[in-house]
Design a protein around this motif. Structure first.
Motif, PDB file in Angstrom:
ATOM      1  N   LEU A 130      40.476 -15.511  58.001  1.00  0.00           N
ATOM      2  CA  LEU A 130      41.485 -14.449  57.908  1.00  0.00           C
ATOM      3  C   LEU A 130      42.768 -14.970  57.259  1.00  0.00           C
TER       4      LEU A 130
ATOM      5  N   ARG B  68      45.694 -14.520  50.179  1.00  0.00           N
ATOM      6  CA  ARG B  68      45.331 -13.722  48.998  1.00  0.00           C
ATOM      7  C   ARG B  68      46.229 -12.500  48.848  1.00  0.00           C
ATOM      8  N   MET B  69      46.607 -11.900  49.984  1.00  0.00           N
ATOM      9  CA  MET B  69      47.464 -10.712  49.907  1.00  0.00           C
ATOM     10  C   MET B  69      48.879 -11.078  49.477  1.00  0.00           C
TER      11      MET B  69
ATOM     12  N   LEU C 285      49.060  -8.044  59.534  1.00  0.00           N
ATOM     13  CA  LEU C 285      48.997  -8.006  61.002  1.00  0.00           C
ATOM     14  C   LEU C 285      47.817  -7.148  61.477  1.00  0.00           C
ATOM     15  N   GLY C 286      47.579  -6.026  60.780  1.00  0.00           N
ATOM     16  CA  GLY C 286      46.468  -5.159  61.150  1.00  0.00           C
ATOM     17  C   GLY C 286      45.133  -5.890  61.060  1.00  0.00           C
ATOM     18  N   MET C 287      44.989  -6.679  60.007  1.00  0.00           N
ATOM     19  CA  MET C 287      43.768  -7.438  59.812  1.00  0.00           C
ATOM     20  C   MET C 287      43.497  -8.372  61.001  1.00  0.00           C
TER      21      MET C 287
ATOM     22  N   GLU D 196      56.464  -9.648  65.504  1.00  0.00           N
ATOM     23  CA  GLU D 196      56.318  -9.213  64.108  1.00  0.00           C
ATOM     24  C   GLU D 196      57.409  -9.835  63.232  1.00  0.00           C
TER      25      GLU D 196
ATOM     26  N   PHE E 103      45.060  -8.242  64.171  1.00  0.00           N
ATOM     27  CA  PHE E 103      45.035  -7.573  65.484  1.00  0.00           C
ATOM     28  C   PHE E 103      43.741  -6.783  65.717  1.00  0.00           C
ATOM     29  N   TYR E 104      43.213  -6.183  64.642  1.00  0.00           N
ATOM     30  CA  TYR E 104      41.991  -5.375  64.764  1.00  0.00           C
ATOM     31  C   TYR E 104      40.833  -6.201  65.325  1.00  0.00           C
TER      32      TYR E 104
ATOM     33  N   ASP F 216      57.131  -7.245  51.057  1.00  0.00           N
ATOM     34  CA  ASP F 216      56.740  -5.836  51.095  1.00  0.00           C
ATOM     35  C   ASP F 216      56.303  -5.514  52.526  1.00  0.00           C
TER      36      ASP F 216
ATOM     37  N   ILE G 102      54.657  -3.202  53.734  1.00  0.00           N
ATOM     38  CA  ILE G 102      53.272  -2.727  53.850  1.00  0.00           C
ATOM     39  C   ILE G 102      52.296  -3.903  53.883  1.00  0.00           C
ATOM     40  N   VAL G 103      52.650  -4.975  53.157  1.00  0.00           N
ATOM     41  CA  VAL G 103      51.815  -6.182  53.226  1.00  0.00           C
ATOM     42  C   VAL G 103      51.906  -6.789  54.632  1.00  0.00           C
TER      43      VAL G 103
ATOM     44  N   LEU H 275      42.466 -14.748  53.647  1.00  0.00           N
ATOM     45  CA  LEU H 275      42.655 -13.371  53.170  1.00  0.00           C
ATOM     46  C   LEU H 275      44.146 -13.001  53.158  1.00  0.00           C
TER      47      LEU H 275
ATOM     48  N   LYS I 267      52.383  -5.181  57.450  1.00  0.00           N
ATOM     49  CA  LYS I 267      51.547  -4.363  58.331  1.00  0.00           C
ATOM     50  C   LYS I 267      50.059  -4.584  58.034  1.00  0.00           C
ATOM     51  N   GLY I 268      49.722  -4.722  56.744  1.00  0.00           N
ATOM     52  CA  GLY I 268      48.323  -4.950  56.370  1.00  0.00           C
ATOM     53  C   GLY I 268      47.801  -6.262  56.938  1.00  0.00           C
TER      54      GLY I 268
END
Lengths: 205, 205
Positions: free
Chosen positions: B185, B191-192, B160-162, B132, B164-165, B152, B154-155, B188, B157-158
Motif C-alpha cells: 500500500l 505512486r499517487m 487515507l481511504g486506501m 490526518e 483505512f478501508y 492536494d 483529495i490525494v 501505491l 483523502k484517497g
C-alpha cells in the motif's frame, strides 16, 4: 432496479426510503422507531405500514438498492466500453456519483449490515461481491492487454478503498462537483495501475 | 497512552476492552448488554462494574485508544524521520499494523461513533483530525521539497481511504504479514504522490 418501481406507490416508497436513510445515518438505526418515521415522512405510523412491512424491511431496501444500481450500471459499462482505462474511469464516475447522491444510504449500509437478518445480509454481500468483480475483471483485462501492471488483489482493494472512503468526506454542498472529484480519483487509480507514468502525463491535472 | 495503564487493574481493563470490541464488532453495540459482557469476560456483571462505569464508557475507550495510539506514534514519527517519503512509509506501516491488531476496534469506531455522547464524540473526532494532520503535513513537506506533487487534499483523502478501508478486508489469519501488505500500500501511496514514476521504479515493489 428499485424494488417496487413501476408499482403504484413506488414514488412514495422511494421518498420513505430517503427519509429513513437520512434519519438512520444521522442518529443510528436502533435510535429510530416506526412512530418517528411515520412523523418524519408525514404519513403517520398506520399509513407507513401500508408501504413497508417493518423497520428491517426498510434497512434491507436502503442497504440493497444503491449497490444493486451500481452492479447494474457496472455490468452495462463492462459491455459498452472495451478499453480498460476508459472503462475504469466510467466505473469511477458511476461510483462517485452514486456515493454523492446516496451518502446516507452508504453510511447506513457500512454501519448496519450486521443488523440485517439472513437471507438479506447474504444477498447484499453478494451484490457487493458482483460489484467488486466488475472492477477486478477490468483490471485483469487491462493487465492482459498490457495497459495495466499484472493484476494484484491488493491494488483492487486499494483502489476501491480510495473511492468508497469518500462516503465520509464527500459533501453534497461541496463546490467541486462529484464528476470533478471522480476524475481526480480516477487519475489516482490509473497511477496505481499503469506500468509507468510518463513525466508528461504525471504532471497533468 | 492506554487510559488507565499503569493503574492497578489496567491489564484486566484492557482484556475487558478487547472482549467488548470483539462482541460489539460481531453483533453490534446495541445488541450486547452488560450481563453478556460480564459472562464473556468471565468476571460477572458485578465485578465488571468494578472496572468500567457503563457500556458507553467501554465504547468511548474502544473508539479512543487505537486512534490515540496512532496519533502518538505519528507525531513521534514526524519528529524522528525528516525525509517525506520515508516518513510516509513509516506512517503507513504503523497504520496497517494498528488496523491488523485492532480490527474489531476500528469496526466499532467506524460504526458507532454516532452512539457516543458529547464531549466524547468530539474528543475522538479531534484525535482523527490530529492523525490526518500528520499525513497532511508529511505530504505538504514532501511537496515543498519537490519530492511529491503539489499538495492536494483529495490525494490525502484517497491515500487515507486506501489504508483505512483495509479494516474490512485485512484478515489476521492472512498469510501475508501486515508489514508486507503495508509495504504494498505504501508503494501505491507513493505512486499517487510522486511527480512522475520512472519506468524502472514503477515495476519495483
Amino acid at each position: 432496479m428499485t424494488r417496487g418501481s413501476g408499482r403504484p406507490g413506488a414514488g412514495r416508497r422511494d421518498a420513505i426510503l430517503k427519509v429513513a436513510a437520512r434519519l438512520f445515518a444521522e442518529r443510528g438505526y436502533h435510535a429510530i422507531g416506526m412512530a418517528e418515521l411515520g412523523e418524519a415522512t408525514g404519513l403517520g405510523r398506520g399509513t407507513l405500514y401500508h408501504y413497508i412491512k417493518s423497520k428491517e424491511d426498510l434497512l434491507h431496501d436502503i442497504a440493497r438498492e444503491y449497490i444493486a444500481d451500481l452492479v447494474e450500471a457496472a455490468e452495462r459499462t463492462l459491455q459498452d466500453e472495451a478499453e480498460p482505462a476508459a472503462r475504469l474511469r466510467m466505473l469511477g464516475r458511476e461510483l462517485i456519483e452514486k456515493i454523492a447522491s446516496h451518502q446516507a444510504e452508504l453510511t447506513v449500509c457500512f454501519r448496519e449490515l450486521h443488523s440485517l437478518s439472513e437471507p438479506w445480509r447474504t444477498e447484499v454481500l453478494e451484490l457487493h461481491r458482483r460489484y467488486e468483480a466488475a472492477w477486478r475483471d477490468t483490471m485483469q483485462e487491462g493487465a492482459e492487454a498490457g495497459v495495466f501492471r499484472p493484476y494484484d488483489p491488493i491494488v483492487l482493494k486499494g483502489v476501491l478503498g480510495m473511492y468508497f472512503y469518500s462516503y465520509l468526506w464527500l459533501r453534497a454542498e461541496d463546490s467541486r462537483a462529484p464528476v470533478a472529484i471522480a476524475d481526480r480519483l480516477n487519475d489516482l487509480a490509473i497511477r496505481m495501475l499503469v506500468p509507468a507514468i510518463a513525466a508528461s502525463s504525471a504532471g497533468s491535472r
